[in-house]
Design a protein around this motif. Structure first.
Motif, short mmCIF file in Angstrom:
data_model
loop_
_atom_site.label_atom_id
_atom_site.label_comp_id
_atom_site.label_asym_id
_atom_site.label_seq_id
_atom_site.Cartn_x
_atom_site.Cartn_y
_atom_site.Cartn_z
N CYS A 132 0.85 -1.19 0.00
CA CYS A 132 0.00 0.00 0.00
C CYS A 132 0.88 1.24 0.00
N LEU A 133 0.71 2.07 -1.02
CA LEU A 133 1.38 3.37 -1.08
C LEU A 133 0.45 4.35 -0.40
N SER A 134 0.81 4.74 0.80
CA SER A 134 -0.06 5.52 1.67
C SER A 134 0.45 6.95 1.79
N ALA A 135 -0.19 7.68 2.70
CA ALA A 135 0.21 9.04 3.03
C ALA A 135 0.12 9.17 4.55
N ASP A 136 0.19 10.37 5.05
CA ASP A 136 0.16 10.62 6.48
C ASP A 136 -1.13 10.06 7.09
N PRO A 137 -1.04 9.04 7.98
CA PRO A 137 -2.24 8.44 8.56
C PRO A 137 -3.01 9.39 9.49
N GLU A 138 -2.45 10.57 9.78
CA GLU A 138 -3.17 11.57 10.56
C GLU A 138 -4.32 12.17 9.75
N LEU A 139 -4.24 12.06 8.41
CA LEU A 139 -5.33 12.54 7.56
C LEU A 139 -6.48 11.55 7.66
N THR A 140 -7.68 12.04 7.92
CA THR A 140 -8.83 11.17 8.16
C THR A 140 -9.08 10.20 7.01
N PHE A 141 -9.06 10.70 5.77
CA PHE A 141 -9.36 9.81 4.65
C PHE A 141 -8.30 8.72 4.50
N VAL A 142 -7.07 9.03 4.85
CA VAL A 142 -6.00 8.03 4.79
C VAL A 142 -6.26 6.94 5.83
N ALA A 143 -6.62 7.34 7.03
CA ALA A 143 -6.90 6.37 8.10
C ALA A 143 -8.03 5.42 7.68
N HIS A 144 -9.08 5.95 7.06
CA HIS A 144 -10.20 5.11 6.63
C HIS A 144 -9.74 4.11 5.56
N ARG A 145 -8.97 4.57 4.59
CA ARG A 145 -8.51 3.68 3.51
C ARG A 145 -7.58 2.60 4.06
N LEU A 146 -6.71 2.97 4.99
CA LEU A 146 -5.81 1.97 5.58
C LEU A 146 -6.59 0.94 6.40
N THR A 147 -7.64 1.36 7.06
CA THR A 147 -8.49 0.42 7.79
C THR A 147 -9.08 -0.61 6.83
N GLY A 148 -9.56 -0.16 5.68
CA GLY A 148 -10.10 -1.08 4.68
C GLY A 148 -9.06 -2.03 4.14
N TYR A 149 -7.86 -1.52 3.89
CA TYR A 149 -6.73 -2.33 3.39
C TYR A 149 -6.42 -3.45 4.38
N ARG A 150 -6.25 -3.08 5.65
CA ARG A 150 -5.89 -4.06 6.68
C ARG A 150 -7.02 -5.07 6.92
#
Length: 191
Positions: free
Chosen positions: A38-56
Motif C-alpha cells: 500500500c502506497l499511503s500518506a500521512d495516517p493523521e489525515l482522516t481519509f488516509v486512516a479510513h482507507r488503511l483500515t479497509g486495506y488491513r
C-alpha cells in the motif's frame, strides 16, 4: 465534503474509502495476490486512516498478515508514487500488487514499474483511487475506484440549500461507496 474524527457534528457527504479499499484488496486477492503493498500518506489525515483500515481489514479477512514493510508513506503525487514504488520494487522480495491512495500516486508507481522492465497488469498489478480522467488513458489503463464526484457535488449543494432555508435534512451524514473500475493495470499474480 469529508468527515473528521473530531468531536464535531456537522452535515457531510463523503466517499467511503474504507469500503473502497476493501473492494480493491478483495479483487486483488481474488486474482491470487498475497504480497499487496500500500502506497499511503500521512495516517493523521482522516481519509488516509479510513482507507488503511479497509486495506488491513481485507487482508485480515483472507488470513494475510499485514507486512509493515509493504506499507510505505509518500506524498499524494505522481513523484511520491514513483519514489515509493521504486523503493518497494527494488527489494529482494517485491510485492506483486500496489494499492495506491490516489490515481496520481498510481500513475507514478506504473512509471517506476515500467522503468524496471515490468509489464503493468502482467508482472505487477497497480490500482488507484479517484478515477481521474488520466486513469483511463494511462498506459495501460488504470484499475481504480471511481468517486462519484458529480453525485457528491449535487448532494452537497442540495444539503446546503436546505440548511440555508432552515429545512431539515433527510440524512445529515451521507457515505457513498466508490465504484470499482477494472482496467488493464491489474491481472492475475504472475507464475
Amino acid at each position: 465534503f469529508g468527515r473528521t474524527d473530531l468531536e464535531v457534528d456537522y452535515s457531510y457527504v463523503d466517499s467511503d474509502g474504507e469500503a473502497g479499499f476493501r473492494q480493491l484488496v478483495e479483487y486483488l486477492v481474488g486474482l491470487g495476490h498475497q504480497r499487496i503493498a500500500c502506497l499511503s500518506a500521512d495516517p493523521e489525515l482522516t481519509f488516509v486512516a479510513h482507507r488503511l483500515t479497509g486495506y488491513r481489514a481485507a487482508l485480515a479477512a483472507h488470513g494475510i498478515r499485514p507486512d509493515p514493510n509493504l506499507l510505505i508513506q509518500a506524498d499524494l503525487t505522481q513523484r511520491g508514487g514513483y519514489e515509493a514504488a521504486g523503493r518497494l520494487l527494488d527489494r529482494a522480495e517485491p510485492p506483486t500488487a500496489l494499492v495506491c491512495l490516489n490515481d496520481l500516486m498510481a500513475l507514478g508507481a506504473m512509471r517506476a514499474a515500467q522503468q524496471r522492465g515490468l509489464a503493468v497488469g502482467h508482472d505487477i498489478s497497480v490500482t488507484g483511487f479517484d478515477d481521474i480522467p488520466l486513469a483511463e488513458n494511462a498506459h495501460p489503463p488504470l484499475t481504480t475506484l471511481e468517486q462519484p464526484v458529480y453525485d457528491i457535488g449535487k448532494r452537497l449543494c442540495a444539503m446546503l440549500v436546505r440548511l440555508i432555508r432552515g429545512e431539515s435534512l433527510a440524512a445529515a451524514h451521507v457515505l457513498l461507496v466508490p465504484n470499482l473500475v477494472i482496467r488493464e493495470s491489474t491481472g492475475p499474480v504472475p507464475v
